[in-house]
Design an enzyme around this catalytic site. Structure first.
Site, PDB file in Angstrom:
ATOM      1  N   TYR A 247     -62.773 -49.068 128.371  1.00 37.56           N
ATOM      2  CA  TYR A 247     -61.909 -47.895 127.540  1.00 37.56           C
ATOM      3  C   TYR A 247     -61.646 -48.479 126.138  1.00 37.56           C
ATOM      4  CZ  TYR A 247     -65.587 -44.838 130.921  1.00 37.56           C
ATOM      5  OH  TYR A 247     -66.115 -44.906 131.693  1.00 37.56           O
TER       6      TYR A 247
ATOM      7  N   ASN B  20     -72.170 -38.334 125.107  1.00 32.28           N
ATOM      8  CA  ASN B  20     -73.182 -39.288 123.726  1.00 32.28           C
ATOM      9  C   ASN B  20     -74.772 -38.913 124.240  1.00 32.28           C
ATOM     10  OD1 ASN B  20     -74.369 -41.342 123.916  1.00 32.28           O
ATOM     11  ND2 ASN B  20     -74.066 -43.041 125.355  1.00 32.28           N
TER      12      ASN B  20
ATOM     13  N   CYS C 162     -73.451 -46.434 126.466  1.00 33.66           N
ATOM     14  CA  CYS C 162     -72.250 -46.183 126.854  1.00 33.66           C
ATOM     15  C   CYS C 162     -71.881 -46.900 128.644  1.00 33.66           C
ATOM     16  CB  CYS C 162     -72.000 -45.080 127.449  1.00 33.66           C
ATOM     17  SG  CYS C 162     -73.528 -43.612 127.708  1.00 33.66           S
ATOM     18  N   HIS C 163     -73.064 -47.596 129.053  1.00 35.63           N
ATOM     19  CA  HIS C 163     -73.402 -47.824 130.748  1.00 35.63           C
ATOM     20  C   HIS C 163     -72.218 -48.664 130.703  1.00 35.63           C
ATOM     21  CE1 HIS C 163     -77.193 -49.449 128.656  1.00 35.63           C
ATOM     22  NE2 HIS C 163     -76.995 -50.095 129.414  1.00 35.63           N
TER      23      HIS C 163
ATOM     24  N   GLU D  32     -80.133 -55.870 133.201  1.00 36.48           N
ATOM     25  CA  GLU D  32     -79.525 -56.941 132.143  1.00 36.48           C
ATOM     26  C   GLU D  32     -78.508 -57.094 132.602  1.00 36.48           C
ATOM     27  OE1 GLU D  32     -76.893 -54.006 129.460  1.00 36.48           O
ATOM     28  OE2 GLU D  32     -78.290 -52.628 129.081  1.00 36.48           O
TER      29      GLU D  32
END
Lengths: 154, 185
Positions: free
Chosen positions: B124, B147, B155-156, B182
């Site tokens: 953040y 979001n 945002c993950h 990912e």
């Protein structure tokens, strides 16, 4: 001041009224022709939906659109005498208090007067219901009112 | 009088084809559960982990207008890209986004967020620094929290300064699974 009834998201409006609309159209047109008319009814409603001022009387509004789509369908396929009968059937008192007064008006004028003074709809909304322009809706309403006035004062 | 699925589908498809709806939505199944996906003519407008339309209709109307209609066709493009992403065949989304009515700070944060690469994480605080407000980590957290288009706006990939997952609208387990997918964890 009274808070205007919020316009529901179209999905909710559609789910709430689709069965009644289909029932009306089947009664007027039979199962086959009712399907196209069903689609046309909700497409007309969708076209006007973004211009609604409030969410009141939506059932009356969409059933009036359906009745007019049914009339348009019949007009394309049936002789005039049957059409007049169908129109009379369509004009069953949507708003009981005005039923007697609007007796004897043509179907468009009657629908316009009932929607305007029975349901307090705008000319935009009435135009959509009748498949005409707002000016024509205003015209039909005032012609209707003039006729009623002439009859009750004569 | 029941409206047949065929008639219902025909109306919804035609409405979308004629461009008469403000925002179309559908429920899309995914390995992390059902998602409610919504798109307008401007692009993808919302993805929600709460896939019950009843909970989302008003929200969608506030975003794009009252003509909200379930319409599988409206979200075809987004559905395809999401499927590819979950199958590990897509790293970046090409679908355009409908970010209307968001305030400038939110937009600048989301813009930076979109640049965080697949398979990487940031914090953040770092995002706050990149939008030129180094002390606004908390405000950045709020933007992540609200979001509208999670997964596509990733945002993950934003975690706490210590590497802890901190929070996620879809639940921390979902955040973890996305990062695993990912190869970031």
């Amino acid at each position: 001041m009274m808070q205007a009834v919020a316009i529901p998201p179209f999905e909710r409006f559609y789910e709430e009224h689709r069965s009644d609309v289909l029932r009306l159209l089947r009664r007027r047109l039979g199962a086959d022709r009712a399907e196209d008319a069903f689609q046309e009814t909700f497409l007309r409603a969708l076209r006007a939906y973004g211009r609604l001022d409030h969410g009141e009387h939506l059932r009356a509004w969409v059933l009036t659109i359906a009745q007019n789509v049914a009339l348009d369908t019949l007009r394309r396929t049936r002789p005039t005498s049957e059409l007049v009968e169908a129109a009379a059937a369509d004009a069953e008192p949507a708003y009981a208090g005005l039923a007697e007064l609007t007796d004897g008006l043509g179907p468009k004028e009657r629908a316009a007067v009932v929607l305007r003074y029975g349901y307090d709809l705008s000319y935009d909304q009435i135009a959509t219901a009748l498949g005409s322009s707002p000016d024509a809706a205003r015209q039909a309403t005032s012609t209707g009112v003039r006729r009623i006035r002439r009859r009750i004062t004569s | 009088m029941t409206v047949s699925p065929d008639l219902d589908r025909r109306f919804r498809d035609t409405a979308a084809e004629l461009g008469l709806i403000d925002v179309g939505f559908d429920v899309v199944d995914s390995p992390i559960g059902d998602l409610l996906v919504a798109a307008s003519d401007r692009g993808l407008a919302a993805i929600s982990f709460d896939s019950d339309p009843e909970d989302q209709l008003e929200r969608l109307a506030r975003i794009a207008g009252p003509r909200v209609l379930r319409s599988p066709r409206s979200v075809d493009l987004a559905r395809r890209e999401l499927d590819e992403y979950f199958e590990g065949r897509r790293r970046n989304f090409d679908v355009s986004l409908d970010l209307r009515a968001l305030p400038p700070f939110t937009l600048s944060v989301l813009d930076e967020l979109a640049r965080v690469p697949y398979g990487e994480t940031t914090t953040y605080g770092k995002l706050a620094l990149r939008v030129g407000h180094p002390r606004a980590a908390r405000a950045v957290g709020t933007v992540m929290n609200r979001n509208r288009i999670p997964i596509v706006l990733p945002c993950h990939r934003v975690v706490g300064a210590t590497g802890s997952l901190t929070g996620y609208a879809g639940g921390l387990d979902v955040k973890e699974r996305l990062l695993e997918l990912e190869g970031a964890r």
